[in-house]
Design an enzyme around this catalytic site. Structure first.
Site, short mmCIF file in Angstrom:
data_model
loop_
_atom_site.label_atom_id
_atom_site.label_comp_id
_atom_site.label_asym_id
_atom_site.label_seq_id
_atom_site.Cartn_x
_atom_site.Cartn_y
_atom_site.Cartn_z
N SER A 1 74.35 33.51 47.23
CA SER A 1 73.93 33.42 45.84
C SER A 1 73.98 34.72 45.07
CB SER A 1 72.50 32.87 45.78
OG SER A 1 71.59 33.71 46.46
N HIS B 1 74.71 26.59 46.20
CA HIS B 1 75.63 27.05 45.15
C HIS B 1 77.05 26.53 45.35
CE1 HIS B 1 73.07 29.76 42.79
NE2 HIS B 1 72.44 29.98 43.93
N LYS C 1 70.89 22.71 40.62
CA LYS C 1 71.85 23.66 40.07
C LYS C 1 72.99 22.90 39.40
CE LYS C 1 70.54 27.52 43.04
NZ LYS C 1 69.29 26.94 43.58
#
Length: 391
Positions: free
Chosen positions: A180, A208, A239
């Site tokens: 990340s 991610h 996300k």
């Protein structure tokens, strides 16, 4: 009230060092531009990779669920808080991830904690990349398992750790799929091959990578063609998916075990209907609108290329996470502050999130950004970079 003087001393030190930061409230919906302190600025710090936080199909699904089921569930999943939509979504998610089953937790953080704290005992060992996410680190701290740390994406170091842990019942290798802070991708094929060689389990945190890598955003396992060879996939719904939550995608055995032993799952109220419905709709968006991921990667390539041409150090990033390396913590925050004055919101990341002396502006471009907005942001980076002597 007395008692917290020692905490205030530490806060005062942070202020003197220029590393203290206040929370920054947004005054608008999340998007390629946001309003902060009454000023519209280009957003380069959110995890809203595909712009799904405001996708009309997801908003509509949330509205319908809210009206039909109310704003909450009133219970944990194991007592009275499992709606049919919860299980329907988990079945859909498992099919999307090409696994037998999936189980949703309240967040990606609690997913890692729930898995690691429940499946490992003192008979087992967990082997972790040194730059894994804080949720993995905290999850490991909750276990009584043996612990080994291997050098970041270093396969010789990983193999050595595997060789040194042959006496344990279970060896679990844990890695981020996409790291990340640096934006690099784990060498998953090599990790899987080593784990198969030494009869170890593999767990990948794809926070991610979900919605970013793989066919329709299925993640790093699918990206590398490793479906069926990774034991546990952890993902986030907070996300690129645009809503809230985390999940474990694995076997039916692990799902059933986590339902009975995963403490964050056992002791947290289930997701509100609107959250679950929006997450469910997000899978449909990923399947039916692949052009969003194409746009994300087009913007990513443009932004990286231009930052490098300006002379910025963007590290080893391979994904939409693109760090602009600054170094000094105070200078990093100053860079961020001056970017804001130029109309760009890009937060500085410093110790303890990253190592001391490794301060950076972590940028994330999204599918929502226009080429014009990215060019405007690049001009701001160039101006501030030259003013502060970075380039």
């Amino acid at each position: 009230m007395k008692g917290f003087e020692y905490l205030q001393e530490q806060l005062d030190e942070m202020k003197e060092e220029g590393t203290f930061r206040n929370l920054i409230p947004l005054q608008s919906a999340q998007g390629s531009k946001v309003t902060i302190k009454g000023k519209e600025v280009i957003q380069l710090s959110s995890n809203n990779y595909l712009g799904l936080t405001s996708h009309p199909k997801m908003k509509e699904a949330a509205d319908i669920a809210n009206k039909e089921y109310g704003v909450g569930t009133g219970s944990v999943r194991t007592i009275a808080g499992t709606l049919k939509m919860h299980e329907d979504f988990e079945e859909k998610l498992a099919k999307f991830k090409h696994t037998e089953a999936a189980l949703v937790f309240q967040s990606g953080f609690t997913t890692n904690q729930g898995i690691l704290s429940s499946i490992l005992t003192d008979k087992d060992v967990v082997i972790s990349d040194e730059l894994n996410h804080a949720s993995i680190i905290d999850g490991i701290r909750l276990t009584k398992a043996g612990r080994k740390i291997y050098k970041h994406v270093d396969m010789e170091s990983l193999e050595q750790a595997l060789k040194e842990s042959s006496e344990y019942r279970t060896r679990l290798v844990v890695t981020d799929g996409v790291f990340s802070m640096d934006g690099n991708i784990a060498p998953l094929p090599e990790i899987v091959e080593l784990c198969e060689k030494y009869d170890a389990l593999v767990m990948v945190d794809d926070a991610h990578a979900s919605g970013v890598l793989g066919d329709n955003g299925r993640g790093t396992v699918n990206h590398f063609g490793l479906d069926g060879r990774v034991h546990i996939q952890v993902g986030t719904l907070s996300k690129a998916i645009g809503v809230l939550g985390g999940y474990a995608a694995s076997t039916k055995t692990l799902r059933e075990y986590l339902i009975h032993k995963g403490r964050p799952f056992l002791f947290s109220t289930s997701h509100p209907p609107a959250v679950t419905a929006a997450n469910d709709a997000a899978i449909d968006v990923l399947l039916n609108e692949p052009e969003l991921i194409d746009k994300l990667w087009d913007n990513t390539k443009l932004f990286k290329k231009e930052l490098e041409s300006l002379g910025f150090d963007i590290g080893i990033s391979e994904t939409p996470i693109t760090p602009v390396m600054i170094g000094d913590d105070a200078l990093t925050h100053k860079f961020s502050d001056e970017l804001f004055e130029e109309g760009v919101f890009a937060q500085g990341i410093v110790f303890p999130t990253v190592q001391k002396g490794k301060g950076r502006i972590r940028t994330i471009v999204t599918a929502e950004h226009s080429k014009e907005e990215l060019q405007e942001a690049l001009k701001a980076f160039e101006k501030v970079g030259k003013n502060l002597g970075i380039i």
